[in-house]
Write an enzyme that holds these catalytic residues in place. Structure first.
Site, PDB file in Angstrom:
ATOM      1  N   HIS A 106       0.848  -1.198   0.000  1.00  0.00           N
ATOM      2  CA  HIS A 106       0.000   0.000   0.000  1.00  0.00           C
ATOM      3  C   HIS A 106       0.875   1.236   0.000  1.00  0.00           C
ATOM      4  CE1 HIS A 106      -3.259   2.647   0.466  1.00  0.00           C
ATOM      5  NE2 HIS A 106      -3.627   2.417   1.710  1.00  0.00           N
ATOM      6  N   HIS A 149      -1.414   0.267 -11.494  1.00  0.00           N
ATOM      7  CA  HIS A 149      -2.283   0.607 -10.368  1.00  0.00           C
ATOM      8  C   HIS A 149      -3.478  -0.325 -10.374  1.00  0.00           C
ATOM      9  CE1 HIS A 149      -4.832   2.969  -7.667  1.00  0.00           C
ATOM     10  NE2 HIS A 149      -3.739   3.608  -7.298  1.00  0.00           N
ATOM     11  N   ASP A 208       2.937   7.543  -7.183  1.00  0.00           N
ATOM     12  CA  ASP A 208       4.195   7.351  -6.465  1.00  0.00           C
ATOM     13  C   ASP A 208       5.416   7.654  -7.321  1.00  0.00           C
ATOM     14  OD1 ASP A 208       3.103   6.334  -3.957  1.00  0.00           O
ATOM     15  OD2 ASP A 208       2.484   4.613  -5.147  1.00  0.00           O
TER      16      ASP A 208
END
Length: 376
Positions: free
Chosen positions: A222, A262, A313
């Site tokens: 996560h 994702h 990210d």
């Protein structure tokens, strides 16, 4: 009736929410109907908190009152600072330290026994205001630096960077960090948000729910991907390798490239597009766009050769790095932002609560004959 197992609850709708919506095929994210691009470029994190918690964007008076109330709750008492220092001295992992300290905040909460919506909002506001103070204090304590108390005259993002580095950041850095907080504030029913909702569904208080969420976020599947991205970029830079050659070798060796793909998006994460712009702005302001250029080269290569798109990210890594944020603090900073969404979802859960209690299909042995201990 045949029970259908949905591994990871994928595709299972467990609640209705007015908070955020994701169109993974089109690459769209919105908070309460507002496009993330508009909010990130036009609203402060405080405005977004107000939107998530109260349902509308604040007017100038509402924002001033809300910002003042947030700033007034930034300080933490000496007991909490002692715990924070002790965890830093023990070389505790940053996320484990944050989880422990947030759980300990109940010690000084005057609304600890309140269960109505306003009481829960006050608890949430206090925790949101104090988390940056805790994270900055932990980082400075483990460096051996003197702790920097919060200032009420600075915005939420600006104040955190001030407490972290003992200097007020320039406008580019401050604006960038504020945008990063907005972009990470909520993202549907992700693992940590669902964890908070499960805890809240038992009618545990918001602090318990947030402690659950922080623990969930600490898992490598996560939180933490942007840390992996930055470690990859540093490794490429140290080795003097051509970035694309490094990526090719990694893929040939079966290694996963962090920051791509994702669970929800099939195209580029809309948050990544905005952070890409901020990474470039920071590089130009510092006179060194190395990290941005390396990142864009990798993004283009993986898009053309592998059909992979970056997630939030990928560019938050170089963005945070250029702001001087230690790599292992990236996930606590994620928590500093996402706490706003966690609180909003917890409040929704309380408003229409039903204990979250899924079932598992039993696949173990059946009809076994019990044998007394003396005969085994």
């Amino acid at each position: 009736m045949v029970d259908v197992v949905k591994r990871g609850l994928e595709g299972v709708v467990v609640s209705e929410s007015q908070l955020s919506t994701i169109d993974g095929d089109a690459g769209r994210l919105s908070y309460r109907g507002y496009a993330i691009e508009d909010l990130a470029r036009g609203a402060s994190y405080e405005e977004v908190l107000y939107l998530l918690w109260y349902g509308t964007l604040p007017d100038q008076t509402e924002l001033a009152e809300f910002t003042e109330a947030m700033a007034a709750n930034r300080e933490v008492d000496d007991t909490i600072l002692e715990i924070t220092r002790a965890l830093a001295a023990a070389d505790e992992e940053p996320m484990a330290a944050l989880r422990t300290v947030v759980s300990a905040l109940s010690e000084s909460d005057s609304d600890a026994d309140m269960t109505d919506r306003e009481g829960n909002l006050r608890k949430g506001r206090r925790i949101t205001a104090k988390m940056p103070t805790i994270v900055a204090a932990f980082e400075r304590a483990r460096r051996g630096d003197q702790l920097v108390p919060p200032r009420e005259d600075l915005g939420h993002a600006e104040n955190f960077l001030y407490m972290l580095n003992n200097e007020v950041p320039n406008e580019v850095v401050s604006e960038t960090f504020d945008q990063a907080l907005v972009l990470h504030a909520d993202h549907g029913l992700n693992a940590s948000t669902f964890s908070a909702m499960v805890t809240a569904s038992t009618l545990a208080d918001p602090r318990a729910a947030l402690t659950s969420a922080i623990g969930t976020l600490s898992g490598s599947l996560h939180g933490g991907a942007n840390q992996d991205v930055m470690e990859m970029l540093e490794d490429i830079d140290r080795s003097g390798s051509d970035p694309l050659g490094w990526i090719e070798t990694a893929i040939d060796e079966g290694r996963r490239i962090p920051g791509f793909g994702h669970r929800v998006y099939s195209v580029t994460d809309p948050r990544a597009k905005i952070l890409s712009e901020r990474s470039e702005s920071l590089g130009k302001a510092a006179g060194d766009t190395k990290w941005y250029e390396m990142s864009t080269a990798i993004e283009q290569y993986l898009a053309e050769e592998k059909g992979l798109a970056p997630n939030v990210d990928f560019y938050s890594a170089s963005t945070y790095y250029q702001m001087g944020i230690p790599i292992d603090m990236y996930t606590p900073i994620f928590a500093i932002s996402r706490v706003g969404g966690w609180i909003a979802h917890v409040l929704e859960q309380y408003d229409d609560n039903r204990l979250i209690r899924p079932r598992a299909r039993y696949v173990g042995p059946k009809n076994r004959k019990f044998v007394p201990l003396e005969k085994r």
